[in-house]
Design a protein around this motif. Structure first.
Motif, PDB file in Angstrom:
ATOM      1  N   TYR A  97     -15.527  53.523  48.753  1.00  0.00           N
ATOM      2  CA  TYR A  97     -14.434  52.552  48.829  1.00  0.00           C
ATOM      3  C   TYR A  97     -13.655  52.431  47.520  1.00  0.00           C
ATOM      4  O   TYR A  97     -12.457  52.133  47.516  1.00  0.00           O
ATOM      5  CB  TYR A  97     -14.944  51.178  49.284  1.00  0.00           C
ATOM      6  CG  TYR A  97     -15.914  50.500  48.357  1.00  0.00           C
ATOM      7  CD1 TYR A  97     -15.464  49.771  47.258  1.00  0.00           C
ATOM      8  CD2 TYR A  97     -17.294  50.539  48.596  1.00  0.00           C
ATOM      9  CE1 TYR A  97     -16.352  49.124  46.413  1.00  0.00           C
ATOM     10  CE2 TYR A  97     -18.178  49.903  47.764  1.00  0.00           C
ATOM     11  CZ  TYR A  97     -17.713  49.193  46.674  1.00  0.00           C
ATOM     12  OH  TYR A  97     -18.589  48.553  45.831  1.00  0.00           O
ATOM     13  N   SER A 104     -16.909  53.480  57.799  1.00  0.00           N
ATOM     14  CA  SER A 104     -18.006  53.211  56.867  1.00  0.00           C
ATOM     15  C   SER A 104     -17.468  52.757  55.520  1.00  0.00           C
ATOM     16  O   SER A 104     -18.057  51.886  54.861  1.00  0.00           O
ATOM     17  CB  SER A 104     -18.868  54.464  56.692  1.00  0.00           C
ATOM     18  OG  SER A 104     -19.510  54.815  57.897  1.00  0.00           O
ATOM     19  N   THR A 105     -16.347  53.361  55.118  1.00  0.00           N
ATOM     20  CA  THR A 105     -15.706  52.948  53.866  1.00  0.00           C
ATOM     21  C   THR A 105     -15.363  51.462  53.916  1.00  0.00           C
ATOM     22  O   THR A 105     -15.636  50.700  52.981  1.00  0.00           O
ATOM     23  CB  THR A 105     -14.427  53.772  53.613  1.00  0.00           C
ATOM     24  OG1 THR A 105     -14.759  55.160  53.590  1.00  0.00           O
ATOM     25  CG2 THR A 105     -13.775  53.377  52.298  1.00  0.00           C
ATOM     26  N   ARG A 124     -16.674  49.197  55.939  1.00  0.00           N
ATOM     27  CA  ARG A 124     -17.878  48.355  56.047  1.00  0.00           C
ATOM     28  C   ARG A 124     -18.585  48.215  54.705  1.00  0.00           C
ATOM     29  O   ARG A 124     -19.083  47.129  54.350  1.00  0.00           O
ATOM     30  CB  ARG A 124     -18.840  48.951  57.089  1.00  0.00           C
ATOM     31  CG  ARG A 124     -20.016  48.022  57.428  1.00  0.00           C
ATOM     32  CD  ARG A 124     -19.500  46.743  58.045  1.00  0.00           C
ATOM     33  NE  ARG A 124     -20.590  45.797  58.335  1.00  0.00           N
ATOM     34  CZ  ARG A 124     -21.043  44.893  57.479  1.00  0.00           C
ATOM     35  NH1 ARG A 124     -20.530  44.803  56.243  1.00  0.00           N
ATOM     36  NH2 ARG A 124     -22.003  44.068  57.826  1.00  0.00           N
ATOM     37  N   ASP A 125     -18.620  49.293  53.924  1.00  0.00           N
ATOM     38  CA  ASP A 125     -19.241  49.227  52.593  1.00  0.00           C
ATOM     39  C   ASP A 125     -18.459  48.288  51.685  1.00  0.00           C
ATOM     40  O   ASP A 125     -19.040  47.475  50.953  1.00  0.00           O
ATOM     41  CB  ASP A 125     -19.307  50.627  51.967  1.00  0.00           C
ATOM     42  CG  ASP A 125     -20.301  51.535  52.679  1.00  0.00           C
ATOM     43  OD1 ASP A 125     -21.143  51.009  53.428  1.00  0.00           O
ATOM     44  OD2 ASP A 125     -20.211  52.757  52.497  1.00  0.00           O
ATOM     45  N   TRP A 126     -17.134  48.398  51.737  1.00  0.00           N
ATOM     46  CA  TRP A 126     -16.291  47.515  50.907  1.00  0.00           C
ATOM     47  C   TRP A 126     -16.510  46.053  51.291  1.00  0.00           C
ATOM     48  O   TRP A 126     -16.708  45.191  50.430  1.00  0.00           O
ATOM     49  CB  TRP A 126     -14.822  47.884  51.098  1.00  0.00           C
ATOM     50  CG  TRP A 126     -13.874  46.849  50.569  1.00  0.00           C
ATOM     51  CD1 TRP A 126     -13.459  46.690  49.285  1.00  0.00           C
ATOM     52  CD2 TRP A 126     -13.229  45.811  51.336  1.00  0.00           C
ATOM     53  NE1 TRP A 126     -12.611  45.610  49.189  1.00  0.00           N
ATOM     54  CE2 TRP A 126     -12.454  45.058  50.437  1.00  0.00           C
ATOM     55  CE3 TRP A 126     -13.243  45.452  52.680  1.00  0.00           C
ATOM     56  CZ2 TRP A 126     -11.691  43.967  50.851  1.00  0.00           C
ATOM     57  CZ3 TRP A 126     -12.482  44.371  53.099  1.00  0.00           C
ATOM     58  CH2 TRP A 126     -11.719  43.637  52.178  1.00  0.00           C
ATOM     59  N   GLU A 159     -20.128  44.869  50.258  1.00  0.00           N
ATOM     60  CA  GLU A 159     -20.499  44.884  48.849  1.00  0.00           C
ATOM     61  C   GLU A 159     -19.548  44.126  47.935  1.00  0.00           C
ATOM     62  O   GLU A 159     -19.933  43.732  46.828  1.00  0.00           O
ATOM     63  CB  GLU A 159     -20.607  46.336  48.371  1.00  0.00           C
ATOM     64  CG  GLU A 159     -21.720  47.121  49.068  1.00  0.00           C
ATOM     65  CD  GLU A 159     -21.811  48.555  48.573  1.00  0.00           C
ATOM     66  OE1 GLU A 159     -21.263  48.837  47.483  1.00  0.00           O
ATOM     67  OE2 GLU A 159     -22.417  49.390  49.269  1.00  0.00           O
TER      68      GLU A 159
END
Length: 397
Positions: free
Chosen positions: A221, A341-342, A344-346, A349
């Motif tokens: 991200y 996924s990018t 969701r990770d951003w 986190e």
């Protein structure tokens, strides 16, 4: 002395139209319904109960044949055999004989044809046909579907369960469905030998222990703002479609299949109908200011129903177009689906948005059934703020 048999004449059978029962004798009746339909009925007593057995319609079964059929019924009764039970036994025997002729492939073909219209993706039927032809049919060969047992199902699954676990799992499920269909249609009987729970799961290792988890290669991200700048420098519809996909955290088919009627730009909403969603449930997507601008920009080249049209009129952009764009950008280290996924990770986190809001943005269903029962809303207002923050992050703000 009045006749007890053959009371009816062909003329009376032809001329009588009043609804009712007209006795011919020996348990045979001409039956006329209120709608004027004529048929033959054999009435008799069995174990103290009255029973009636249809012998066929008058337009097909004549008076003489009806009398012959009634005579056959009386002979069965004389031998202590119930005519209806005898006929049912014959029909069952015929179904068993037919089952011995129906192969697994024939049943699979009929199952696929019966369900084809209900499958969201036209390729689904081909996938069913190809996987069963590759893995199941060589083992089942020309055996009748009634002969397929656990040993044969295991012979299909064991060679691929640990090496092609996902494929093996789908093959098992498809075999189970076909065998269930065959059972309901009377082509086989008994338990389904392809059932997993309480059956094959005692013979095969758990999927989680043998299946390698593979993730779609995703862009970190932190690299997204730089990627977005390069993406906006690219020409073509695919680049605009990919940016909308990223900003809305949607899937490839949802973007390329988007039509103008799904957008309410004045309300900042994109409503994807259930039939186009993986979960078959309508998904309301909140649109950021940049996402709205992308859609509005497409109006200048509007042609047909699709927001991102393909080379042919009334055809959407190819589902390979965005992947090919990544290859031209020399980014074969990531995938289009990986941008979910990018996101969701951003979200997980770097933000404080609750998990359920982030999952709702991805149109993920709630796995816990009790929780899902109470989750009636789609958290749209909270998701709208989340997606605006995501768009600002993508801009580098």
């Amino acid at each position: 002395m009045p006749r007890t048999l053959n009371k009816l004449s062909q003329l009376k059978v032809t001329k009588t139209t009043k609804p009712g029962l007209y006795a011919d004798g020996g348990g045979l009746y001409l039956q006329i319904t209120a709608a004027g339909v004529k048929s033959w009925l054999f009435r008799y007593m069995r174990a103290g109960k009255a029973r009636g057995m249809g012998l066929g319609p008058v337009h097909t079964i004549g008076l003489a044949e009806a009398r012959t059929r009634a005579l056959d019924c009386r002979r069965l009764l004389l031998d202590g055999v119930d005519p209806i039970d005898s006929r049912n036994a014959e029909r069952t025997a015929q179904r068993v004989a037919q089952a011995n002729e129906m192969t697994f492939k024939q049943c699979a073909d009929k199952y696929i044809e019966a369900h084809r219209a209900g499958w969201k993706n036209a390729k689904h039927a081909d996938q069913w046909t190809n996987t069963l032809a590759t893995y199941a049919e060589p083992v089942f060969d020309s055996l009748p579907v009634s002969a397929i047992d656990t040993a044969l199902v295991m012979k299909v699954l064991e060679p691929i369960w640990t090496t092609k676990t996902e494929t093996a799992s789908r093959v098992r499920g498809r075999i189970e469905s076909v065998l269930d269909w065959a059972t309901v249609r009377g082509y086989r009987a008994g338990e389904n030998p392809a059932r997993l729970k309480g059956h094959l799961d005692t013979l095969l290792p758990k999927r989680a222990r043998v299946q390698k988890v593979t993730h779609h290669p995703a862009l970190p991200y932190a690299d997204l703002p730089g990627f977005i700048k390069l993406l906006r420098a690219e020409d073509g519809i695919a680049a605009r479609a990919l940016e909308l996909l990223i900003l809305t955290a949607t899937r490839t088919n949802e973007v390329i299949g988007a039509t103008w009627s799904e957008f309410r730009l004045d309300e900042s909403i994109w409503i994807i109908p259930g039939e186009r969603m993986k979960m078959r449930k309508e998904h309301r997507v909140p649109l950021s200011a940049r996402a709205i601008a992308l859609v509005k920009a497409q109006e200048d080249m509007k042609q047909g129903d699709f927001v991102f049209p393909g080379a042919k009129y009334q055809k959407p952009l190819s589902n390979m177009a965005m992947l090919q764009l990544l290859e031209r950008m020399k980014r074969d280290d990531i995938t289009v689906h990986g941008f979910r996924s990018t996101f969701r990770d951003w979200a997980g986190e770097t933000t404080h948005y609750p998990r359920e809001v982030c999952e709702a943005a991805l149109a993920h269903g709630i796995k816990d059934k009790a929780e899902a029962a109470y989750a009636r809303g789609d958290l749209f207002v909270k998701r709208a703020t989340l997606m605006e923050d995501w768009a600002k992050f993508a801009e580098g703000d």
